[in-house]
Structures are given as structure tokens and as C-alpha cells.
Design a protein around this motif. Structure first.
Motif, mmCIF file in Angstrom:
data_model
loop_
_atom_site.group_PDB
_atom_site.id
_atom_site.type_symbol
_atom_site.label_atom_id
_atom_site.label_comp_id
_atom_site.label_asym_id
_atom_site.label_seq_id
_atom_site.Cartn_x
_atom_site.Cartn_y
_atom_site.Cartn_z
ATOM 1 N N ASN A 94 0.839 -1.186 0.000
ATOM 2 C CA ASN A 94 0.000 0.000 0.000
ATOM 3 C C ASN A 94 0.885 1.251 0.000
ATOM 4 N N PRO A 95 0.602 2.251 -0.857
ATOM 5 C CA PRO A 95 1.414 3.475 -0.866
ATOM 6 C C PRO A 95 1.461 4.192 0.479
ATOM 7 N N LEU A 96 0.448 3.960 1.324
ATOM 8 C CA LEU A 96 0.404 4.608 2.642
ATOM 9 C C LEU A 96 1.116 3.804 3.720
ATOM 10 N N PHE A 97 1.644 2.624 3.381
ATOM 11 C CA PHE A 97 2.247 1.748 4.395
ATOM 12 C C PHE A 97 3.382 2.448 5.138
ATOM 13 N N GLY A 98 4.312 3.047 4.394
ATOM 14 C CA GLY A 98 5.451 3.713 5.032
ATOM 15 C C GLY A 98 5.019 4.854 5.919
ATOM 16 N N GLU A 99 4.083 5.659 5.438
ATOM 17 C CA GLU A 99 3.608 6.801 6.221
ATOM 18 C C GLU A 99 2.900 6.351 7.489
ATOM 19 N N ILE A 100 2.059 5.331 7.365
ATOM 20 C CA ILE A 100 1.311 4.842 8.533
ATOM 21 C C ILE A 100 2.257 4.265 9.571
ATOM 22 N N MET A 101 3.211 3.441 9.148
ATOM 23 C CA MET A 101 4.141 2.832 10.095
ATOM 24 C C MET A 101 5.036 3.888 10.739
ATOM 25 N N THR A 102 5.489 4.867 9.956
ATOM 26 C CA THR A 102 6.333 5.931 10.507
ATOM 27 C C THR A 102 5.578 6.732 11.558
ATOM 28 N N ASN A 103 4.347 7.113 11.259
ATOM 29 C CA ASN A 103 3.542 7.871 12.219
ATOM 30 C C ASN A 103 3.284 7.062 13.485
ATOM 31 N N THR A 104 2.951 5.790 13.310
ATOM 32 C CA THR A 104 2.646 4.943 14.462
ATOM 33 C C THR A 104 3.866 4.781 15.359
ATOM 34 N N ASN A 249 4.726 -2.426 28.938
ATOM 35 C CA ASN A 249 4.446 -1.354 27.986
ATOM 36 C C ASN A 249 4.964 -1.690 26.597
ATOM 37 N N MET A 250 6.035 -2.473 26.518
ATOM 38 C CA MET A 250 6.562 -2.852 25.210
ATOM 39 C C MET A 250 5.577 -3.733 24.453
ATOM 40 N N GLY A 251 4.678 -4.393 25.172
ATOM 41 C CA GLY A 251 3.678 -5.210 24.517
ATOM 42 C C GLY A 251 2.614 -4.409 23.786
ATOM 43 N N SER A 252 2.597 -3.103 24.002
ATOM 44 C CA SER A 252 1.631 -2.247 23.297
ATOM 45 C C SER A 252 2.338 -1.060 22.663
ATOM 46 N N VAL A 253 3.569 -1.289 22.212
ATOM 47 C CA VAL A 253 4.388 -0.188 21.709
ATOM 48 C C VAL A 253 3.781 0.441 20.457
ATOM 49 N N LEU A 254 3.062 -0.329 19.636
ATOM 50 C CA LEU A 254 2.468 0.213 18.425
ATOM 51 C C LEU A 254 0.986 0.535 18.580
ATOM 52 N N ASN A 255 0.475 0.429 19.803
ATOM 53 C CA ASN A 255 -0.946 0.698 20.029
ATOM 54 C C ASN A 255 -1.142 2.152 20.454
ATOM 55 N N VAL A 256 -1.228 3.030 19.478
ATOM 56 C CA VAL A 256 -1.540 4.424 19.785
ATOM 57 C C VAL A 256 -3.017 4.509 20.161
ATOM 58 N N GLY A 257 -3.319 5.275 21.226
ATOM 59 C CA GLY A 257 -4.703 5.399 21.655
ATOM 60 C C GLY A 257 -5.607 5.862 20.528
ATOM 61 N N PHE A 258 -6.514 4.995 20.086
ATOM 62 C CA PHE A 258 -7.338 5.297 18.915
ATOM 63 C C PHE A 258 -8.223 6.514 19.128
ATOM 64 N N ASP A 259 -8.914 6.542 20.261
ATOM 65 C CA ASP A 259 -9.902 7.592 20.467
ATOM 66 C C ASP A 259 -9.285 8.982 20.436
ATOM 67 N N VAL A 275 -2.462 6.644 11.791
ATOM 68 C CA VAL A 275 -1.748 5.517 12.388
ATOM 69 C C VAL A 275 -2.511 4.229 12.090
ATOM 70 N N ILE A 276 -1.954 3.108 12.548
ATOM 71 C CA ILE A 276 -2.558 1.810 12.249
ATOM 72 C C ILE A 276 -3.981 1.732 12.787
ATOM 73 N N ALA A 277 -4.199 2.229 14.004
ATOM 74 C CA ALA A 277 -5.520 2.123 14.625
ATOM 75 C C ALA A 277 -6.578 2.890 13.834
ATOM 76 N N THR A 278 -6.281 4.117 13.444
ATOM 77 C CA THR A 278 -7.262 4.915 12.703
ATOM 78 C C THR A 278 -7.457 4.377 11.289
#
Length: 324
Positions: A94-104, A249-259, A275-278
Motif C-alpha cells: 500500500n502506498p500509505l504503508f510507510g507513512e502509517i508505520m512511521t507515524n505509528t 508497555n513494550m507489549g503495546s508499543v504500536l498501540n496508539v490510543g485510537f480515540d 496511524v494503524i488504529a485509525t
């Protein structure tokens, strides 16, 4: 010769004893039954919690297979065509893959690091306050923001950072920080730390409360100042707690608070806040691509699991502290 015969006889006797012990050793089901006979009261106490975890944590894992199938509403979760890693490859290309992963990663790491350091600093500072009344007042003031709704927090950010009229926004010119792609990450983690720093420091204060007061007295007799007390008494006392919390906390390192991040998004800061959640929410719920969104969520979970296992292994080797 008699000595050799006696040693052979002893070996035969030992072998027969071991064989008899092996025959008399209870089987697996016998050991399980004996365990439940001994500890049935504890199992009854934990049964509601086990049922809750099983129902809401393990039963939904049945839907993970949706990431490998084309979802067909008429056939359910398991009736769609099996497509293997199709949706994973689609996400990776996906063209947005790099942007999404970088932001997350950027938002998550800033929040993780700062949200880990500042509660420790606050707990160490509060622990140095001598007056119980002042200490209680500081604790109350610092952990009260934890109970503010995320919607209210984001509304406060929009008001305070409004250019021209906001309490803080008037110092940053005509551009709102809520619309700045370069500043939105800082706005997110600073507000996150401010809201939860007091609440997260409670566990460190509890660990500091268990420190033997004789250690402080001995250190003061040796001429230790406040900074030396913190360095040589307080920090070693809370280090195991810090290690455990860091691993968790490392177990949720990529879990940015969605809300919160979803509420903070606007057309101006979208390139820095997607980010991945949104993205999963928009693809799965709004666009109805359930298999694709499930694959993205599973990928996110696997990455977090790898981080958790790695952090636990490193902590266990370095400090002999781990959660498993």
C-alpha cells in the motif's frame, strides 16, 4: 572380585528401586485430580476471572482467520474463500504503508519513553516531600487529570492552542499547533504525559513506601544528600518495578490510543496522525473491508508480541527481572 560383585548388586538394587518408584508414580490425571482436591477453593475464586478472560480475550481470536479469507456475509467467518497472505501483501504494498508505520512508531515511541520516565521522576520528587499534607495535595492534583474524558482533553487542546485567542496558541503565531504536522506529535505526547503522569506514579510511590527507613538514616549519617538518597536508595528500590512495567508497555508499543488520535485528526495534520488504529477503523468499519482490516490488526498484534518477548528476554538476561 567381592567388591565388584557388591557394586553390581547395589546397582541392581538401585535400578529395581527406581523401576518400582516409576511404576508407583501417579499419572498425569492423578496429579491433576490431586491438585484440584488440594486447591479447589482457589480455583472457585479465580473461575469468574478465567471465564471473563476466556470469553472476551480468547473466544474472539476465532475471528483471526478472517485475515486469511475473503469475507462473505452469507457464509460467516469461516465460509469465505481462503486467500492466504493476500491481504498482508496488499497492506505491505500500500502506498500509505510507510507513512502509517512511521507515524505509528514515532507517536508510540515518544509516548512510551516520556510516559515511562516522567512518572518515575514525579514519584521520586513526591517521595522527598516531608509534610504528609503537602504530599497528599500534590498527589491529588497530579492524578486528577487522569479522570478527565478524552473528548474533554481534545476540546481543551483545541481551545488552548487556538491561534490568537488561545492561552498558549497566541504565542505560536497564526498557525494552530493542532494543524501542524511537525508539532502534532509533541502535542499528543505532552498532553498524554500531563494527563496520566500522576496516576502512573502511584505504583512507584507504593514501591518507595516499602523501602526500609533505616537505609535513609544510614545514608544520611554517611553524609548523603537528597540526590544521593535518590540515586543510591530510591532508584535501586524501584528498579524491579520499572523493569516489569517497561516490559508490559513494550507489549503495546504500536498501540496508539485510537480515540484520542482520531479526535485530534483534521485535514491539515492527517499526514502525521494517520496511524494503524485509525487506518484500520476507516478501512474496516467505514469501508466494510473486514478481511483487510483484520489482517492489519493481526500484523500490529504480532509486532507488539515480538517486542514483548524481546524486551522480556533482554530484561531477564540483564537484570534477572522478567514477567515469565
Amino acid at each position: 572380585m567381592p567388591a565388584m560383585q557388591s557394586s553390581k548388586g547395589a546397582a541392581l538394587q538401585t535400578g529395581s528401586v527406581n523401576a518400582a518408584a516409576a511404576r508407583n508414580k501417579p499419572g498425569l490425571f492423578d496429579r491433576i485430580a490431586d491438585h484440584f482436591r488440594r486447591y479447589w477453593q482457589l480455583w472457585i475464586l479465580t473461575a469468574p476471572a478465567l471465564f471473563f478472560v476466556g470469553l472476551f480475550a480468547y473466544v474472539p481470536m476465532w475471528g483471526i482467520q478472517l485475515a486469511f479469507r475473503e469475507f462473505d456475509p452469507t457464509k460467516g467467518l469461516t465460509g469465505g474463500k481462503f486467500v492466504g497472505l493476500k491481504y498482508f501483501n496488499e497492506f505491505f504494498h500500500n502506498p500509505l504503508f510507510g507513512e502509517i508505520m512511521t507515524n505509528t512508531i514515532r507517536i508510540s515511541l515518544w509516548t512510551l519513553v516520556m510516559g515511562f520516565i516522567f512518572p518515575i521522576i514525579l514519584a521520586l520528587l513526591i517521595n522527598q516531600i516531608g509534610s504528609k499534607k503537602i504530599k497528599g495535595f500534590v498527589q491529588t492534583v497530579t492524578y486528577m487529570p487522569h479522570f478527565i474524558s478524552v473528548v474533554v482533553i481534545v476540546s481543551m487542546l483545541n481551545i488552548f492552542l487556538s491561534p490568537g485567542s488561545g492561552i498558549l496558541g497566541r504565542f505560536f503565531g497564526d498557525e494552530s499547533l493542532m494543524g501542524s504536522t511537525s508539532a502534532i506529535t509533541a502535542v499528543y505526547w505532552i498532553s498524554e504525559v500531563w494527563q496520566h503522569v500522576g496516576w502512573n506514579s502511584i505504583i512507584y510511590l507504593a514501591a518507595l513506601a516499602g523501602v526500609d527507613t533505616s537505609l535513609y538514616e544510614a545514608a544520611k549519617i554517611d553524609g548523603a544528600g537528597r540526590l544521593q538518597l535518590i540515586r543510591y536508595v530510591d532508584l535501586p528500590a524501584i528498579m524491579p518495578t520499572c523493569a516489569i512495567l517497561l516490559i508490559m508497555n513494550m507489549g503495546s508499543v504500536l498501540n496508539v490510543g485510537f480515540d484520542k488520535i482520531y479526535l485530534m485528526q483534521n485535514s491539515l495534520n492527517m499526514p502525521a496522525t494517520e496511524v494503524i488504529a485509525t487506518y484500520t477503523y476507516k478501512i474496516g468499519i467505514l469501508n466494510g473491508q473486514y478481511s483487510y482490516s483484520t489482517a492489519i490488526g493481526l500484523f500490529n498484534t504480532l509486532i507488539n508480541f515480538v517486542f514483548l518477548i524481546t524486551a522480556n528476554a533482554i530484561a531477564k538476561r540483564v537484570s534477572d527481572t522478567s514477567i515469565f
